[in-house]
Design an enzyme around this catalytic site. Structure first.
Site, short mmCIF file in Angstrom:
data_model
loop_
_atom_site.label_atom_id
_atom_site.label_comp_id
_atom_site.label_asym_id
_atom_site.label_seq_id
_atom_site.Cartn_x
_atom_site.Cartn_y
_atom_site.Cartn_z
N GLN A 1 -2.23 -6.03 11.54
CA GLN A 1 -0.91 -6.60 11.84
C GLN A 1 -0.91 -7.74 12.87
O GLN A 1 -0.24 -8.75 12.65
CB GLN A 1 0.05 -5.49 12.30
N GLU B 1 -2.29 13.14 16.43
CA GLU B 1 -3.45 12.98 15.54
C GLU B 1 -4.77 13.22 16.27
O GLU B 1 -5.72 13.71 15.69
CB GLU B 1 -3.42 11.62 14.82
N GLY C 1 3.62 7.38 1.79
CA GLY C 1 4.44 6.55 0.90
C GLY C 1 4.73 7.18 -0.45
O GLY C 1 5.85 7.07 -0.95
N GLU D 1 -9.50 28.27 3.44
CA GLU D 1 -8.29 29.06 3.65
C GLU D 1 -7.32 28.42 4.65
O GLU D 1 -6.18 28.88 4.80
CB GLU D 1 -8.66 30.49 4.10
N GLY E 1 0.83 -1.20 0.00
CA GLY E 1 0.00 0.00 0.00
C GLY E 1 0.86 1.25 0.00
O GLY E 1 1.91 1.29 -0.66
N ASP F 1 2.62 10.14 18.35
CA ASP F 1 1.82 10.00 17.13
C ASP F 1 0.33 10.02 17.44
O ASP F 1 -0.44 10.76 16.83
CB ASP F 1 2.20 8.69 16.43
N HIS G 1 5.50 1.93 12.49
CA HIS G 1 4.74 2.60 13.56
C HIS G 1 4.75 1.65 14.75
O HIS G 1 4.68 0.44 14.59
CB HIS G 1 3.32 2.88 13.06
N GLU H 1 -14.03 30.79 4.47
CA GLU H 1 -13.29 31.43 5.57
C GLU H 1 -12.70 30.42 6.54
O GLU H 1 -11.56 30.56 6.97
CB GLU H 1 -14.25 32.39 6.30
P1 NDP Z 1 -1.98 0.57 3.71
O1 NDP Z 1 -3.35 0.63 4.23
O2 NDP Z 1 -1.64 1.45 2.54
O3 NDP Z 1 -1.59 -0.96 3.34
C1 NDP Z 1 -2.41 -1.71 2.56
C2 NDP Z 1 -1.61 -2.88 2.01
O4 NDP Z 1 -1.60 -3.95 2.95
C3 NDP Z 1 -2.27 -3.40 0.76
O5 NDP Z 1 -1.29 -3.82 -0.18
C4 NDP Z 1 -3.06 -4.57 1.31
O6 NDP Z 1 -3.38 -5.51 0.34
C5 NDP Z 1 -2.05 -5.11 2.29
N1 NDP Z 1 -2.61 -6.09 3.19
C6 NDP Z 1 -3.73 -6.01 3.95
N2 NDP Z 1 -3.92 -7.15 4.64
C7 NDP Z 1 -2.88 -7.95 4.32
C8 NDP Z 1 -2.51 -9.27 4.69
N3 NDP Z 1 -3.23 -9.99 5.55
N4 NDP Z 1 -1.38 -9.78 4.15
C9 NDP Z 1 -0.63 -9.08 3.28
N5 NDP Z 1 -0.95 -7.84 2.88
C10 NDP Z 1 -2.06 -7.30 3.38
O7 NDP Z 1 -0.95 0.79 4.90
P2 NDP Z 1 0.02 2.02 5.16
O8 NDP Z 1 1.14 1.98 4.18
O9 NDP Z 1 -0.77 3.27 5.33
O10 NDP Z 1 0.55 1.64 6.61
C11 NDP Z 1 1.48 0.60 6.81
C12 NDP Z 1 2.26 0.89 8.08
O11 NDP Z 1 3.00 2.09 7.90
C13 NDP Z 1 1.39 1.11 9.31
O12 NDP Z 1 2.05 0.57 10.43
C14 NDP Z 1 1.32 2.63 9.42
O13 NDP Z 1 1.08 3.08 10.73
C15 NDP Z 1 2.71 2.99 8.96
N6 NDP Z 1 2.87 4.35 8.45
C16 NDP Z 1 2.03 4.82 7.49
C17 NDP Z 1 2.21 6.09 6.97
C18 NDP Z 1 1.36 6.58 5.85
O14 NDP Z 1 1.53 7.73 5.47
N7 NDP Z 1 0.42 5.83 5.30
C19 NDP Z 1 3.29 6.98 7.46
C20 NDP Z 1 4.18 6.34 8.39
C21 NDP Z 1 3.94 5.08 8.89
P3 NDP Z 1 -4.92 -6.08 0.22
O15 NDP Z 1 -5.79 -4.94 -0.15
O16 NDP Z 1 -4.77 -7.11 -0.82
O17 NDP Z 1 -5.32 -6.64 1.55
MG MG Z 2 1.76 10.17 12.45
#
Ligand code: NDP
Ligand code: MG
Length: 330
Positions: A85, A194, A133, A230, A25, A190, A107, A226
Site C-alpha cells: 500500500q 494474530e 472476502g 481435533e 483479491g 488486530d 485495515h 489429538e
Molecule cells: P490480497 O492479497 O487478496 O490482494 C491482492 C490484490 O491486490 C490482487 O488483485 C493484486 O493484483 C492486487 N495488487 C497488488 N499490487 C497491486 C498494485 N500495485 N496495484 C493494484 N493492485 C495490486 O489482499 P486482501 O484482500 O487480503 O487485503 C486487502 C486489505 O484488506 C488489506 O489492508 C488487509 O489487511 C485487509 N483485510 C483483509 C482481510 C482478509 O480476510 N483477507 C480481512 C479484513 C481486512 P496483482 O496480483 O496483479 O498484483
Molecule cells: Mg484480523
C-alpha cells in the site's frame, strides 16, 4: 456499544460518487461486486492486465489502471496487500488525489504507523469486515452480511462517518451490524490477536503438544490427530457457543481436565509474554521491525517459515490429510 444497521446508513450519499476499488483479491473482489449490486458506481483499479483484470471484467466491472482510476474516482478504497500500500499510495494515489476525496482502508496499519500520511483535505475512513472476502461476497449474495468495523481518522467533509456507514451498507455489512472503532484500536488489537492468540499462540500450542507426545514415545500420527486435527472441532464449538458452550459439549472428563490443567499450561508466564507483545505493538517497535524486515526482503521471515516447514508435524500432517477426502489436499 452502539451497533449500526441498514436504517442507520444512507446509501444515497454515495449515488453520485465513483468508488475505486484498488486490488481485486480477497477483499477487493467482494467489495467491488457487492457495491455494484447495491447500485453504486464502481471502478476496479489494477496495475497490470493479468488474471485479476480479466476476472474483474468477466464479473461485469469496469477496470482501469491505478492512476487513471484514482483520477476518475471520488472514493479510493485500498485493497492491495498492506505491505504494498505505501508504494501504491506514493506513486499512483497521492499525485492524483483531489481535495474532498475519500481515502478508505480495510485495515489501519499504514495510517496508524504513519506509512501513509494523507493530506488534510480529504476524509480518511476504514470499513473492515470481520471475515475473509469470499464470506463477504457469499453472505451478500444470500441477502446477509458480515459484521464489520468502521473508523474515522480524518473528517474533512464533516460527513466521514455517514460515508463509512453508507459504504458498509453497500457491501452488506449493516445487514449484520457495524461497530465503530478507531484506526489505533483496530490496528493494535488486530496485531495483538494474530501474534498471541490466533496465529502465533495457536501454532505454538499445537507444536508444543505434538512434540511433547512424540518425545515421550507416542506415534506421531496419533499425536497429530489429538493435538492438531481435533483443534477444529473444539474451535467450531467455541465459535458457535462460547467457551462454556464448548465445555458443555465435551465429556465431563475433558471438561474437568481442561478447566483444571488449562491454567497451568497458559498461566502467568504467557500473560507476561502477551503484555510484552502488546507493548511492542503499542510503541510501534513491532511495526518498525516488520517494515525493515520487508525492506531487507525478509531474511528472518524466510528463516522462520523454513523452520516451521521442517517441523515433523508438517510432514506427518501432509500424509494424514491425504486420508481426508473432504479436505483440499495441497
Ligand atoms: P490480497 O492479497 O487478496 O490482494 C491482492 C490484490 O491486490 C490482487 O488483485 C493484486 O493484483 C492486487 N495488487 C497488488 N499490487 C497491486 C498494485 N500495485 N496495484 C493494484 N493492485 C495490486 O489482499 P486482501 O484482500 O487480503 O487485503 C486487502 C486489505 O484488506 C488489506 O489492508 C488487509 O489487511 C485487509 N483485510 C483483509 C482481510 C482478509 O480476510 N483477507 C480481512 C479484513 C481486512 P496483482 O496480483 O496483479 O498484483
Ligand atoms: Mg484480523
Amino acid at each position: 456499544m452502539k451497533v449500526y444497521y441498514d436504517g442507520d446508513a444512507n446509501l444515497d450519499i454515495l449515488k453520485d460518487k465513483k468508488i475505486v476499488i484498488l486490488g481485486y483479491g480477497s477483499q477487493g473482489h467482494a467489495h467491488a461486486q457487492n457495491l455494484k449490486e447495491s447500485g453504486l458506481n464502481v471502478i476496479v483499479a489494477l496495475h497490470e492486465k493479468n488474471e485479476f483484470w480479466h476476472q474483474a471484467e468477466a464479473d461485469g466491472l469496469e477496470v482501469m489502471e491505478n492512476k487513471e482510476a484514482v483520477r476518475a474516482g471520488d472514493i479510493i478504497m485500498l485493497l492491495v496487500p498492506d505491505t504494498i500500500q505505501p508504494g501504491v499510495y506514493k506513486n499512483d494515489i497521492l499525485p492524483n488525489l483531489q481535495k474532498g476525496n475519500i481515502l478508505a482502508f480495510a485495515h489501519g496499519f499504514n495510517i496508524h504507523y504513519n506509512q501513509i500520511v494523507p493530506p488534510s483535505t480529504i476524509d480518511v475512513i476504514m470499513i473492515a469486515p470481520k471475515g475473509p472476502g469470499h464470506l463477504v461476497r457469499r453472505q451478500y449474495q444470500q441477502k446477509q452480511g458480515v459484521p464489520s468495523l468502521i473508523a474515522i481518522y480524518q473528517d474533512y467533509s464533516g460527513q466521514a462517518k455517514e460515508f463509512a456507514l453508507a459504504y458498509a451498507r453497500g457491501i452488506g455489512a449493516t445487514r449484520a451490524g457495524v461497530l465503530q472503532t478507531s484506526f489505533k484500536e483496530e490496528t493494535e488489537t488486530d496485531l495483538f490477536g494474530e501474534q498471541t492468540v490466533l496465529c502465533g499462540g495457536v501454532t505454538e500450542l499445537i507444536l508444543s503438544g505434538f512434540n511433547t507426545l512424540v518425545e515421550a514415545g507416542y506415534q506421531p500420527e496419533i499425536a497429530y490427530f489429538e493435538c492438531l486435527h481435533e483443534m477444529k472441532l473444539i474451535v467450531d464449538l467455541i465459535y458457535e457457543n462460547g467457551l462454556s458452550g464448548m465445555y458443555y459439549s465435551v465429556s465431563d472428563t475433558a471438561e474437568y481436565g481442561g478447566l483444571s490443567r488449562g491454567p497451568q499450561i497458559i498461566g502467568e508466564e504467557s500473560k507476561k509474554a502477551m503484555k510484552e507483545a502488546l507493548k511492542r505493538v503499542q510503541d510501534g517497535s513491532f511495526a518498525t521491525e516488520w517494515i525493515l524486515e520487508n525492506q531487507a526482503n525478509g531474511p528472518k521471515f524466510n528463516a522462520l517459515r523454513q523452520k516451521l516447514d521442517n517441523e515433523k508435524i508438517e510432514k506427518v500432517g501432509k500424509e494424514l490429510r491425504k486420508m481426508m477426502s473432504w479436505i483440499n489436499n495441497k
